[in-house]
Design a protein around this motif. Structure first.
Motif, short mmCIF file in Angstrom:
data_model
loop_
_atom_site.label_atom_id
_atom_site.label_comp_id
_atom_site.label_asym_id
_atom_site.label_seq_id
_atom_site.Cartn_x
_atom_site.Cartn_y
_atom_site.Cartn_z
N THR A 53 49.84 26.60 52.60
CA THR A 53 49.62 26.42 51.08
C THR A 53 49.36 27.72 50.27
N ALA B 77 51.70 28.80 47.38
CA ALA B 77 51.00 29.33 46.25
C ALA B 77 51.65 30.80 45.71
N ASN C 87 46.05 29.55 41.34
CA ASN C 87 46.23 28.49 42.53
C ASN C 87 46.25 29.74 43.70
#
Length: 225
Positions: free
Chosen positions: A146, A150, A205
């Protein structure tokens, strides 16, 4: 109206085509060697690991205590009664030292079961630790992927906003030369604002993904070599 949307579509396609060349996949950003270092760091530092390791130590200590407690079934006592001493409360028929040994058969019979149960507790504690190793490893991988996603998206949005700025400056120059209409200039400014908003969202994010991964590491990613 058609010219307005045609202009906006042309601008968007131009930005996306230029940026796509610089970021086609996130796979090149993934380092499995670095990922293994992250997993090792999490296993070493994450506080919950101490909890599981502490259970194993306690269980092993219990095994040692149960093994040594075999001697608890035996007890020794003595009484010293000097010569020519009369005790009316507790009459004794012998003088000098009186020694007594006691043996608890029930305690002896229970010891094998207690030791076995203590050893099983060690195994169960080790199983829990092994299971949590797998859980923690999977979670580190998920958060790392993740994080990389990002980061890749942030690079893409940064490139898009940079390209949008260049096009915006070019459109501004054309507008000042009256080569395009005010409506076209306004659409360009709106597109540039949208690109900036997307970049800000990507930055947020990325920071959230980074903080989430560092939660398991208990240290900054930059500190891991």
């Amino acid at each position: 109206m058609f010219r307005k949307y045609f202009f906006l579509a042309t601008f968007s396609i131009l930005l996306l085509s230029n940026s796509a060349k610089s970021q086609e996949t996130m796979m090149t950003d993934i380092s499995y060697v670095f990922l293994e270092k992250l997993i090792a760091t999490a296993k070493e530092n994450y506080p919950r690991m101490n909890n599981y390791e502490g259970r194993i130590k306690i269980a092993k200590t219990t095994v040692g205590q149960e093994q040594l407690s075999w001697l608890d079934a035996f007890s020794f006592s003595y009484i010293y009664n000097p010569n020519n001493t009369l005790d009316l409360a507790v009459p004794r028929f012998f003088n000098g030292y009186q020694v007594a040994f006691n043996f608890n058969l029930s305690s002896i019979l229970q010891k094998p079961g207690n030791v076995k149960q203590a050893k099983e507790s060690v195994k169960l504690a080790q199983y829990d630790l092994d299971e949590y190793h797998l859980t923690l490893e999977t979670e580190v991988k998920r958060r790392y992927f993740t994080y990389v996603q990002a980061l890749s998206n942030l690079r893409l949005q940064t490139k898009l906003s940079s390209d949008a700025l260049n096009v915006s400056n070019d459109v501004k120059t054309k507008f000042e030369k009256s080569e395009i209409t005010y409506e076209q200039f306004t659409l360009m400014q709106m597109s540039y604002s949208g690109a900036l908003q997307s970049k800000i969202a990507a930055e947020s994010n990325f920071l959230i993904a980074k903080a989430s991964l560092e939660e398991l590491l208990t240290k900054k990613i930059e500190e891991i070599q």
